[in-house]
Design a protein around this motif. Structure first.
Motif, PDB file in Angstrom:
ATOM      1  N   ARG A   1      -0.687  -6.636  -5.957  1.00 29.45           N
ATOM      2  CA  ARG A   1      -0.207  -7.015  -7.022  1.00 29.45           C
ATOM      3  C   ARG A   1      -0.055  -5.887  -7.942  1.00 29.45           C
ATOM      4  O   ARG A   1      -1.178  -5.053  -8.076  1.00 29.45           O
ATOM      5  CB  ARG A   1      -1.229  -8.085  -8.022  1.00 29.45           C
ATOM      6  CG  ARG A   1      -1.291  -9.494  -7.428  1.00 29.45           C
ATOM      7  CD  ARG A   1      -1.824 -10.441  -8.531  1.00 29.45           C
ATOM      8  NE  ARG A   1      -1.582 -11.738  -7.974  1.00 29.45           N
ATOM      9  CZ  ARG A   1      -2.574 -12.311  -7.481  1.00 29.45           C
ATOM     10  NH1 ARG A   1      -3.752 -11.838  -7.090  1.00 29.45           N
ATOM     11  NH2 ARG A   1      -2.406 -13.673  -6.804  1.00 29.45           N
ATOM     12  N   LEU A   2       1.030  -5.792  -8.431  1.00 31.91           N
ATOM     13  CA  LEU A   2       1.278  -4.426  -8.965  1.00 31.91           C
ATOM     14  C   LEU A   2       0.343  -4.275 -10.228  1.00 31.91           C
ATOM     15  O   LEU A   2       0.007  -3.063 -10.916  1.00 31.91           O
ATOM     16  CB  LEU A   2       2.777  -4.214  -9.544  1.00 31.91           C
ATOM     17  CG  LEU A   2       3.831  -4.327  -8.405  1.00 31.91           C
ATOM     18  CD1 LEU A   2       5.276  -4.207  -9.195  1.00 31.91           C
ATOM     19  CD2 LEU A   2       3.538  -3.128  -7.434  1.00 31.91           C
ATOM     20  N   SER A   3      -0.306  -5.251 -10.550  1.00 32.10           N
ATOM     21  CA  SER A   3      -1.159  -4.879 -12.009  1.00 32.10           C
ATOM     22  C   SER A   3      -2.292  -4.172 -11.465  1.00 32.10           C
ATOM     23  O   SER A   3      -2.855  -3.420 -12.402  1.00 32.10           O
ATOM     24  CB  SER A   3      -1.507  -6.292 -12.563  1.00 32.10           C
ATOM     25  OG  SER A   3      -2.185  -7.080 -11.892  1.00 32.10           O
ATOM     26  N   THR A   4      -2.669  -4.293 -10.181  1.00 32.04           N
ATOM     27  CA  THR A   4      -3.619  -3.474  -9.545  1.00 32.04           C
ATOM     28  C   THR A   4      -3.795  -1.889  -9.944  1.00 32.04           C
ATOM     29  O   THR A   4      -4.631  -1.426 -10.497  1.00 32.04           O
ATOM     30  CB  THR A   4      -4.400  -3.951  -8.398  1.00 32.04           C
ATOM     31  OG1 THR A   4      -4.430  -5.517  -8.180  1.00 32.04           O
ATOM     32  CG2 THR A   4      -5.500  -3.475  -7.881  1.00 32.04           C
ATOM     33  N   PRO A   5      -2.729  -1.278  -9.350  1.00 32.16           N
ATOM     34  CA  PRO A   5      -2.648   0.126  -9.364  1.00 32.16           C
ATOM     35  C   PRO A   5      -2.262   0.292 -10.889  1.00 32.16           C
ATOM     36  O   PRO A   5      -2.559   1.398 -11.400  1.00 32.16           O
ATOM     37  CB  PRO A   5      -1.529   0.389  -8.483  1.00 32.16           C
ATOM     38  CG  PRO A   5      -0.760  -0.881  -8.158  1.00 32.16           C
ATOM     39  CD  PRO A   5      -1.731  -1.997  -8.503  1.00 32.16           C
ATOM     40  N   THR A   6      -1.447  -0.641 -11.644  1.00 31.74           N
ATOM     41  CA  THR A   6      -0.993  -0.126 -13.092  1.00 31.74           C
ATOM     42  C   THR A   6      -2.327   0.050 -13.857  1.00 31.74           C
ATOM     43  O   THR A   6      -2.276   1.107 -14.592  1.00 31.74           O
ATOM     44  CB  THR A   6      -0.067  -1.460 -13.632  1.00 31.74           C
ATOM     45  OG1 THR A   6       0.893  -1.635 -12.559  1.00 31.74           O
ATOM     46  CG2 THR A   6       0.677  -0.969 -14.922  1.00 31.74           C
ATOM     47  N   VAL A   7      -3.228  -0.534 -13.723  1.00 35.49           N
ATOM     48  CA  VAL A   7      -4.122  -0.460 -14.812  1.00 35.49           C
ATOM     49  C   VAL A   7      -5.005   0.666 -14.397  1.00 35.49           C
ATOM     50  O   VAL A   7      -5.886   1.173 -15.127  1.00 35.49           O
ATOM     51  CB  VAL A   7      -5.285  -1.798 -14.920  1.00 35.49           C
ATOM     52  CG1 VAL A   7      -4.691  -2.984 -15.338  1.00 35.49           C
ATOM     53  CG2 VAL A   7      -5.951  -2.083 -13.568  1.00 35.49           C
ATOM     54  N   GLU A   8      -5.025   1.340 -12.984  1.00 34.70           N
ATOM     55  CA  GLU A   8      -5.548   2.436 -12.632  1.00 34.70           C
ATOM     56  C   GLU A   8      -4.809   3.585 -13.278  1.00 34.70           C
ATOM     57  O   GLU A   8      -5.441   4.841 -13.549  1.00 34.70           O
ATOM     58  CB  GLU A   8      -5.864   2.522 -11.356  1.00 34.70           C
ATOM     59  CG  GLU A   8      -7.024   2.042 -10.970  1.00 34.70           C
ATOM     60  CD  GLU A   8      -7.428   2.381  -9.316  1.00 34.70           C
ATOM     61  OE1 GLU A   8      -6.859   3.463  -8.909  1.00 34.70           O
ATOM     62  OE2 GLU A   8      -7.925   1.282  -8.650  1.00 34.70           O
ATOM     63  N   ILE A   9      -3.583   3.396 -13.251  1.00 32.69           N
ATOM     64  CA  ILE A   9      -2.666   4.788 -13.601  1.00 32.69           C
ATOM     65  C   ILE A   9      -2.075   4.815 -15.074  1.00 32.69           C
ATOM     66  O   ILE A   9      -1.712   5.780 -15.445  1.00 32.69           O
ATOM     67  CB  ILE A   9      -1.380   4.620 -12.824  1.00 32.69           C
ATOM     68  CG1 ILE A   9      -0.725   6.380 -12.520  1.00 32.69           C
ATOM     69  CG2 ILE A   9      -0.352   3.693 -13.180  1.00 32.69           C
ATOM     70  CD1 ILE A   9      -1.621   6.924 -11.774  1.00 32.69           C
ATOM     71  N   ALA A  10      -2.710   3.638 -15.802  1.00 32.13           N
ATOM     72  CA  ALA A  10      -2.187   3.717 -17.223  1.00 32.13           C
ATOM     73  C   ALA A  10      -3.585   3.613 -18.044  1.00 32.13           C
ATOM     74  O   ALA A  10      -4.298   2.437 -17.932  1.00 32.13           O
ATOM     75  CB  ALA A  10      -1.571   2.424 -17.479  1.00 32.13           C
ATOM     76  N   GLU A  11      -4.062   4.728 -18.591  1.00 31.40           N
ATOM     77  CA  GLU A  11      -5.303   4.675 -19.461  1.00 31.40           C
ATOM     78  C   GLU A  11      -5.093   3.976 -20.777  1.00 31.40           C
ATOM     79  O   GLU A  11      -6.185   3.294 -21.209  1.00 31.40           O
ATOM     80  CB  GLU A  11      -5.733   6.149 -19.762  1.00 31.40           C
ATOM     81  CG  GLU A  11      -7.166   6.363 -20.511  1.00 31.40           C
ATOM     82  CD  GLU A  11      -7.449   7.675 -20.431  1.00 31.40           C
ATOM     83  OE1 GLU A  11      -7.786   8.388 -19.614  1.00 31.40           O
ATOM     84  OE2 GLU A  11      -7.539   8.222 -21.685  1.00 31.40           O
ATOM     85  N   LEU A  12      -4.030   3.900 -21.323  1.00 33.05           N
ATOM     86  CA  LEU A  12      -3.851   3.057 -22.429  1.00 33.05           C
ATOM     87  C   LEU A  12      -3.132   1.721 -21.869  1.00 33.05           C
ATOM     88  O   LEU A  12      -2.403   1.606 -21.247  1.00 33.05           O
ATOM     89  CB  LEU A  12      -2.844   3.717 -23.282  1.00 33.05           C
ATOM     90  CG  LEU A  12      -3.195   5.239 -23.692  1.00 33.05           C
ATOM     91  CD1 LEU A  12      -1.887   6.101 -23.846  1.00 33.05           C
ATOM     92  CD2 LEU A  12      -4.278   5.250 -24.565  1.00 33.05           C
ATOM     93  N   ARG A  13      -3.792   0.591 -22.470  1.00 33.14           N
ATOM     94  CA  ARG A  13      -3.184  -0.579 -22.086  1.00 33.14           C
ATOM     95  C   ARG A  13      -3.183  -1.620 -23.415  1.00 33.14           C
ATOM     96  O   ARG A  13      -4.092  -1.582 -24.171  1.00 33.14           O
ATOM     97  CB  ARG A  13      -4.152  -1.216 -21.081  1.00 33.14           C
ATOM     98  CG  ARG A  13      -4.465  -0.317 -19.972  1.00 33.14           C
ATOM     99  CD  ARG A  13      -5.929  -0.692 -19.381  1.00 33.14           C
ATOM    100  NE  ARG A  13      -6.214   0.253 -18.283  1.00 33.14           N
ATOM    101  CZ  ARG A  13      -7.262   0.394 -17.987  1.00 33.14           C
ATOM    102  NH1 ARG A  13      -8.598  -0.156 -18.634  1.00 33.14           N
ATOM    103  NH2 ARG A  13      -7.754   1.328 -17.051  1.00 33.14           N
TER     104      ARG A  13
END
Ligand SMILES: *Cc1c(COP(=O)(O)O)cnc(C)c1O
Length: 582
Positions: free
Chosen positions: A272-284
Motif C-alpha cells: 500500500r503506497l501509504s506505508t512508504p509514504t509515511v516513512e518518506i514524509a516527516e510532515l503529515r
C-alpha cells in the motif's frame, strides 16, 4: 458556461512586494521569502485538479482543493507549482430516457493556454513512454503538467490496476523530471494523497544517485515532504503487487539502495503506497480536526501515525458571489488577504442585516438561474427557480456515506415541507463510473420523484455535477443539506461555499463542520438513521421559518459566519500550511 465566474476569475494581486512580506510576516515573524523563491517554489503534487477553465476537470473535493491551493498562492503571490496530469480525455454524464449515460470529451492543452516545454521519459521493464511537459504560468503560480495521448482519463481503470500505476509513476517520476526541465528546485513537496508518492521517490533517488549517503538523503527528503491524507481507513487503499512494481516502478529508479528500501515495504508480495509514504514524509496532515484525530494509519511496524490537522479552505474569490465579497471587504469583515479582519470581525458580522442577506441572496439566485438556463434536469429540460421560492440543495458526489437519498426516506413528509413553504429541492451529483450500487439508488429516487405529483414539480435532479453547478447552487440556494454518516467525511468543502455565501447549513456533525461546536448551524442529530431523518425534516422546516424572520435569519447567519468564515478562508489554509512547513 458563459456565466461561469470560474472562467474569468480575476485576482487582485497584492499591490506591492511589501504587502507580500507583510503577509509572510503575519504567518511567521521571520521572512519566508528566503525559503521560498521563484526558483525554489512550493511544489504541490496531485493526481486530480478541478479547474475547468484551465482544461482540467477533477472528480471531487480532492481536485477542488488542489485548484484552490493554486488560486490562493497566485492571489497571495506565493511561488507555487502545481504538478498534475493534463488528461487528454474527460468523462461526462447525461440523462437519456431517464437513464444516466456516460460520454467522453477530448481535451487539448494548447486550447487552454498551455505551452509545450519538452519531453520526459518514463521506463517500463520492456519499453518506455514519452510524455510532453506543458506549462502555464499564472502570476506567481504555475501549472506544470505531463501528458501523452494514451494517458487516459482521471481515475480510468480499477484502482490498483496497471494503468493507474502507470499514471501515478508518470506523475511522480515524469513530474519530477519536468521540474528539472524548467529549472526549478522544490523548497517543499506536498503530496496530495498517496497517488503522488513517486514524486518523493524521484527526489530521494536523485539525491542518492548524485552521491548523497542514502540515510542522509532520506532525512533530507523527509524534512521537506508533506503528505496530506484525505482518507480515513488505510485498509480501503488499493494495493499493488511486486510484479507490477518490477514492470512499472523499479525501471525508473537508478539507485540500488532506493530500490531495496522500497522492496522492503512489501508484505506478502503487496504494497500500500501509504506505508512508504509515511516513512518518506516527516510532515503529515489530515484535512480537518476530526479527521486528523481519527484517521487510522499505521507504519510498517504497526505504530499509529500522527497527523497534524490543517483544515481545508476554499479560494473565497472563486466561490463567493462578487457582491458578497465586496460587502465583506467594505464592512471590515475580511481584510485584503481574505482573512477575517484582525480587529472588529465579530462586531462587523453582527451588523449584517436581514435585508442585506436577502438582497445579496437574490442576486445569487439570479446567477444560479443564469446557470440553470443552460443545464438540464432529469427530463432533459432547463429549469428556473422562482425568485420568491425557497431553495434547498444537495450537491455532492453520489457515494454511499454522503447519503444523497436520506431526504427521500419519507417522500410524503418531504413533499409536505416543500409544498407548505413554497420550496424547491435541487439534487446535483455524479455517480462514480462503475458504482452500480449508487447508480441503482439514484435511479430508484428518480422513479420515486417521477411517480409523486408534488416531488415531480419541486425536486430537480441535475446530472454531470461540476464546479459550475457547485458554485451556482452555493450562490442561489437558501439552505444546503449535508448528510455524511458521522465519522466518514474527511472535511468536505461544499458546505464552506454555502456558509460563505450566507446560506443556512443543515448538516450532520462531521468533517470540517465538526471543527466548531454543533450549535453554530442547523444540526442533524440522532443515533439511528430514522432519528437523523426526523431531525433533518425538522431542520428543513426551521430553515424556511428562519428565512422569513429577520431576527432568526440574522442570528443564524451571524453564528455561521463568526464560527466558520476563518475556517473557510483559503488564505487561512495557506497560512496554516506555511506555518507547518517552515
Ligand atoms: C466544492 C466541490 C466539491 C467538494 O465536495 P465535498 O463533497 O464537499 O467534498 C466536489 N465537487 C465539486 C464540483 C465542487 O464544486
Amino acid at each position: 458556461m458563459e456565466n461561469n465566474q470560474l472562467n474569468h476569475a480575476t485576482y487582485h494581486p497584492l499591490d506591492s512586494v511589501e504587502e507580500v512580506e507583510e503577509f509572510y510576516q503575519a504567518i511567521k515573524r521571520e521572512k519566508l521569502t528566503h525559503k521560498l523563491s521563484v526558483n525554489r517554489p512550493y511544489c504541490y503534487w496531485t493526481i486530480e485538479t478541478y479547474d475547468k477553465s484551465n482544461g482540467i476537470r477533477g472528480g471531487g473535493g480532492l481536485g477542488v482543493l488542489a485548484a484552490d491551493m493554486r488560486r490562493v498562492a497566485e492571489q497571495l503571490q506565493v511561488p507555487f507549482v502545481l504538478v498534475t496530469p493534463f488528461y487528454p480525455w474527460e468523462s461526462h454524464q447525461k440523462m437519456q430516457n431517464m437513464e444516466q449515460v456516460d460520454y467522453h470529451e477530448e481535451r487539448h492543452y494548447y486550447d487552454f493556454g498551455f505551452n509545450y516545454v519538452d519531453k520526459v521519459q518514463i521506463k517500463t521493464a520492456t519499453s518506455g513512454v514519452e510524455l510532453d511537459v506543458v506549462e502555464k504560468q499564472l502570476g506567481s503560480s504555475r501549472f506544470l503538467c505531463i501528458t501523452e495521448p494514451n494517458f487516459g482519463e482521471l481515475y480510468s481503470g480499477e484502482s490498483g490496476s496497471d494503468h493507474r500505476l502507470y499514471q501515478e509513476v508518470a506523475l511522480g517520476f515524469g513530474g519530477y523530471q519536468a521540474l528539472k526541465k524548467v529549472g526549478l528546485r522544490p523548497a517543499v513537496i506536498q503530496l496530495n494523497e498517496v497517488a503522488t508518492f513517486f514524486a518523493a521517490v524521484a527526489r530521494l533517488d536523485e539525491l542518492v544517485s548524485s552521491g548523497m549517503d542514502f540515510y542522509e538523503a532520506v532525512v533530507y527528503t523527509r524534512k521537506h515532504t508533506l503528505y496530506t491524507n484525505h482518507t480515513l481507513v488505510q485498509a480501503a487503499e488499493a494495493t499493488f503487487s511486486y510484479s507490477q512494481f518490477e514492470q512499472y516502478v523499479f525501471p525508473n529508479i537508478k539507485s540500488v539502495a532506493v530500490r531495496r528500501w522500497l522492496s522492503d515495504k512489501f508484505t506478502d508480495g503487496y504494497i500500500r503506497l501509504s506505508t512508504p509514504t509515511v516513512e518518506i514524509a516527516e510532515l503529515r496532515s489530515g484535512v480537518s480536526k476530526l479527521h486528523a484525530r481519527v484517521a487510522n494509519y499505521r507504519d510498517i511496524n504497526g505504530a499509529k501515525i500522527k497527523f497534524k490537522s490543517v483544515t481545508n479552505g476554499i479560494h473565497l474569490r472563486t466561490w463567493i458571489l462578487p457582491e458578497i465579497m465586496d460587502y465583506y471587504h467594505e464592512h471590515g469583515i475580511l481584510n485584503r488577504f481574505d482573512l477575517p479582519a484582525a480587529r472588529g470581525f465579530e462586531e462587523a458580522v453582527d451588523k449584517i442585516t436581514a435585508d442585506d442577506i436577502r438582497r445579496l441572496k437574490q442576486l445569487g439566485r439570479r446567477r444560479l438561474n443564469d446557470i440553470l438556463h443552460h443545464r438540464t434536469d432529469q427530463y432533459g429540460n432547463p429549469i428556473h427557480i422562482p425568485e420568491d421560492a425557497f431553495l434547498f440543495d444537495f450537491k455532492r458526489r453520489f457515494v454511499d456515506y454522503k447519503r444523497p437519498t436520506l431526504p427521500f426516506n419519507d417522500p410524503d413528509r418531504l413533499a409536505k415541507i416543500l409544498l407548505d413553504n413554497n420550496a424547491h429541492y435541487i439534487l446535483a451529483g455524479r455517480v462514480h463510473m462503475g458504482d452500480s450500487n449508487m447508480f441503482t439508488k439514484l435511479m430508484n429516487v428518480l422513479h420515486l420523484i417521477d411517480g409523486h405529483s408534488v416531488l415531480r414539480e419541486r425536486v430537480h435532479y441535475l446530472p454531470d455535477y461540476d464546479e459550475e453547478l457547485g458554485l451556482g447552487l452555493s450562490l442561489g440556494a437558501n439552505s444546503s443539506i449535508n448528510t455524511p454518516i458521522v465519522g466518514l467525511e474527511a472535511c468536505g468543502t461544499s458546505w464552506m461555499k454555502d456558509i460563505a455565501n450566507m446560506g443556512l447549513l443543515i448538516s450532520t456533525h462531521d468533517g470540517g463542520v465538526a471543527d466548531m461546536p454543533s450549535d453554530n448551524y442547523l444540526t442533524i442529530d440522532g443515533k439511528t438513521e430514522e432519528q437523523e431523518t426526523e431531525s433533518l425534516y425538522k431542520q428543513m422546516v426551521v430553515a424556511t421559518k428562519t428565512w422569513s424572520n429577520d431576527a432568526d435569519l440574522e442570528y443564524w447567519i451571524h453564528k455561521e459566519l463568526k464560527a466558520y468564515l476563518d475556517i473557510c478562508s483559503g488564505s487561512r489554509m495557506m497560512r496554516d500550511y506555511l506555518n507547518y512547513l517552515f
